[in-house]
Scaffold this motif. Sequence first.
Motif, mmCIF file in Angstrom:
data_model
loop_
_atom_site.group_PDB
_atom_site.id
_atom_site.type_symbol
_atom_site.label_atom_id
_atom_site.label_comp_id
_atom_site.label_asym_id
_atom_site.label_seq_id
_atom_site.Cartn_x
_atom_site.Cartn_y
_atom_site.Cartn_z
ATOM 1 N N PRO A 9 3.226 -8.293 -2.265
ATOM 2 C CA PRO A 9 4.212 -8.245 -3.253
ATOM 3 C C PRO A 9 5.389 -9.211 -3.546
ATOM 4 C CG PRO A 9 4.585 -6.792 -1.472
ATOM 5 C CD PRO A 9 3.187 -7.461 -1.213
ATOM 6 N N TYR A 10 5.686 -9.806 -2.299
ATOM 7 C CA TYR A 10 6.664 -10.811 -2.375
ATOM 8 C C TYR A 10 6.323 -11.961 -3.031
ATOM 9 C CZ TYR A 10 8.250 -7.012 0.446
ATOM 10 O OH TYR A 10 8.435 -5.962 1.018
ATOM 11 N N GLU A 11 5.019 -12.481 -2.625
ATOM 12 C CA GLU A 11 4.371 -13.722 -3.378
ATOM 13 C C GLU A 11 4.470 -13.599 -4.694
ATOM 14 O OE1 GLU A 11 0.730 -16.805 -2.692
ATOM 15 O OE2 GLU A 11 0.570 -14.871 -1.706
ATOM 16 N N GLY A 12 3.934 -12.400 -5.125
ATOM 17 C CA GLY A 12 3.689 -12.172 -6.582
ATOM 18 C C GLY A 12 5.195 -12.057 -7.296
ATOM 19 N N GLU A 13 6.376 -11.472 -6.695
ATOM 20 C CA GLU A 13 7.163 -11.515 -7.186
ATOM 21 C C GLU A 13 7.977 -13.107 -7.220
ATOM 22 O OE1 GLU A 13 11.893 -10.192 -5.921
ATOM 23 O OE2 GLU A 13 10.251 -9.078 -5.352
ATOM 24 N N ALA A 14 7.630 -13.819 -6.441
ATOM 25 C CA ALA A 14 8.043 -15.297 -6.582
ATOM 26 C C ALA A 14 7.505 -16.088 -7.650
ATOM 27 C CB ALA A 14 7.797 -16.019 -5.217
ATOM 28 N N MET A 15 6.171 -15.626 -7.664
ATOM 29 C CA MET A 15 5.206 -16.414 -8.823
ATOM 30 C C MET A 15 5.887 -15.967 -10.162
ATOM 31 S SD MET A 15 1.359 -16.260 -7.789
ATOM 32 C CE MET A 15 1.124 -14.449 -7.778
ATOM 33 N N ALA A 16 6.190 -14.776 -10.369
ATOM 34 C CA ALA A 16 6.845 -14.451 -11.658
ATOM 35 C C ALA A 16 8.121 -14.879 -12.096
ATOM 36 C CB ALA A 16 6.899 -12.717 -11.582
ATOM 37 N N SER A 17 8.741 -15.732 -11.286
ATOM 38 C CA SER A 17 10.010 -16.243 -11.598
ATOM 39 C C SER A 17 9.704 -17.615 -12.464
ATOM 40 C CB SER A 17 10.807 -16.606 -10.399
ATOM 41 O OG SER A 17 10.075 -17.540 -9.532
ATOM 42 N N ASP A 18 8.405 -17.962 -12.352
ATOM 43 C CA ASP A 18 8.112 -19.270 -13.146
ATOM 44 C C ASP A 18 7.862 -19.015 -14.555
ATOM 45 O OD1 ASP A 18 7.161 -21.551 -14.152
ATOM 46 O OD2 ASP A 18 5.405 -21.794 -12.741
ATOM 47 N N LEU A 49 0.852 -1.032 0.020
ATOM 48 C CA LEU A 49 -0.012 0.220 0.060
ATOM 49 C C LEU A 49 0.835 1.352 0.085
ATOM 50 C CD1 LEU A 49 -2.928 -1.032 2.557
ATOM 51 C CD2 LEU A 49 -2.766 -0.874 0.064
ATOM 52 N N ARG A 50 2.170 1.394 0.681
ATOM 53 C CA ARG A 50 2.959 2.260 0.438
ATOM 54 C C ARG A 50 3.865 2.436 -0.938
ATOM 55 N NH1 ARG A 50 5.650 2.163 6.631
ATOM 56 N NH2 ARG A 50 3.824 2.698 7.712
ATOM 57 N N ALA A 51 3.508 1.711 -1.722
ATOM 58 C CA ALA A 51 4.396 1.682 -3.070
ATOM 59 C C ALA A 51 3.634 2.766 -3.723
ATOM 60 C CB ALA A 51 4.292 0.369 -3.813
ATOM 61 N N MET A 52 4.421 2.974 -4.975
ATOM 62 C CA MET A 52 3.917 4.184 -5.861
ATOM 63 C C MET A 52 2.650 3.731 -6.309
ATOM 64 S SD MET A 52 5.014 7.300 -6.825
ATOM 65 C CE MET A 52 6.603 7.313 -7.017
ATOM 66 N N ARG A 53 2.516 2.616 -6.645
ATOM 67 C CA ARG A 53 1.372 1.841 -7.205
ATOM 68 C C ARG A 53 0.916 0.783 -6.838
ATOM 69 N NH1 ARG A 53 1.099 -1.297 -12.913
ATOM 70 N NH2 ARG A 53 -1.148 -1.800 -12.846
ATOM 71 N N VAL A 90 2.137 -13.613 -15.122
ATOM 72 C CA VAL A 90 1.860 -12.970 -13.771
ATOM 73 C C VAL A 90 1.875 -11.460 -14.419
ATOM 74 C CG1 VAL A 90 2.753 -12.350 -11.622
ATOM 75 C CG2 VAL A 90 2.933 -14.870 -12.528
ATOM 76 N N GLU A 91 0.865 -10.771 -13.968
ATOM 77 C CA GLU A 91 0.710 -9.353 -14.236
ATOM 78 C C GLU A 91 0.373 -8.693 -12.713
ATOM 79 O OE1 GLU A 91 0.991 -7.736 -16.968
ATOM 80 O OE2 GLU A 91 1.208 -9.403 -18.126
ATOM 81 N N ALA A 92 0.908 -7.532 -12.624
ATOM 82 C CA ALA A 92 0.884 -6.720 -11.263
ATOM 83 C C ALA A 92 0.000 -5.723 -12.169
ATOM 84 C CB ALA A 92 2.055 -5.899 -10.844
ATOM 85 N N LEU A 93 -1.617 -5.786 -11.588
ATOM 86 C CA LEU A 93 -2.529 -4.683 -11.923
ATOM 87 C C LEU A 93 -2.806 -4.021 -10.722
ATOM 88 C CD1 LEU A 93 -4.643 -7.388 -13.612
ATOM 89 C CD2 LEU A 93 -3.094 -5.890 -14.718
ATOM 90 N N ALA A 94 -3.259 -2.508 -11.084
ATOM 91 C CA ALA A 94 -3.554 -1.571 -10.128
ATOM 92 C C ALA A 94 -4.627 -1.977 -9.228
ATOM 93 C CB ALA A 94 -3.863 -0.272 -11.015
ATOM 94 N N MET A 95 -4.376 -2.035 -7.998
ATOM 95 C CA MET A 95 -5.468 -2.254 -6.768
ATOM 96 C C MET A 95 -6.840 -1.164 -6.752
ATOM 97 S SD MET A 95 -4.776 -2.742 -2.742
ATOM 98 C CE MET A 95 -3.389 -3.782 -3.247
ATOM 99 N N PRO A 96 -7.714 -1.579 -6.988
ATOM 100 C CA PRO A 96 -8.933 -0.892 -6.969
ATOM 101 C C PRO A 96 -9.232 -0.112 -5.483
ATOM 102 C CG PRO A 96 -9.430 -2.995 -7.847
ATOM 103 C CD PRO A 96 -8.219 -3.077 -7.486
ATOM 104 N N ARG A 97 -9.598 1.108 -5.269
ATOM 105 C CA ARG A 97 -9.542 1.803 -4.169
ATOM 106 C C ARG A 97 -10.429 1.103 -3.082
ATOM 107 N NH1 ARG A 97 -7.618 7.042 -4.291
ATOM 108 N NH2 ARG A 97 -7.235 7.625 -6.468
#
Length: 178
Positions: free
Chosen positions: A97-106, A74-78, A111-118
């Motif tokens: 975010p760390y689980e997302g980064e780990a999934m992207a290594s496969d 939540l503190r990230a730029m996006r 794996v897409e990082a999409l903007a979180m709805p408010r």
Amino acid sequence: MPREVIRVAVVGVSHPPGNKWAKRVVRPSALMAELPALDTGALMSEQGDVRTYYMGDHAVVLHSGETRHYIDNLRAMRPSLWVSCDGDEVRLVTADPYEGEAMASDPERVVEALAMPRAVAARIEAFIEAHHVHEEFHKRKRVPAKSQHDPRAPRVLSDNEKWVQTRGKAGLPPKGAG
């Protein structure tokens, strides 16, 4: 361990293949906090060769032990949610975010990082407020050794314990040493 499940809708976009050997692939492109009354795989729009599909609603599971990760997100730029797909099927959506980064290594996964709805961000903030436990960082301090026989005592080798360096098979002393 407290947890909460948030449902989000995943929207995917499909572009025409780049060559005759490639096939059309649907990639996640957006998230919606409101769940539409559509079936998974329904065509939402078509503009030329670009098609937008509804990839279904999926659970984002929040765990109280990972609140520090959600704060970092939540503190990230996006602030983002990571969507992992095998082929055209969504397998996992996570706010960690760390689980997302780990999934992207496969390499087999998309794996897409999409903007979180408010609305989702607000629910995650409420979850953090309710379940986050601040942990103080304590740096370990070295305890000095009390005697020479203490296993923490620094080891000083005597002359007869030291390794003697020699040159080659002849056992000559190192150059310049004699």
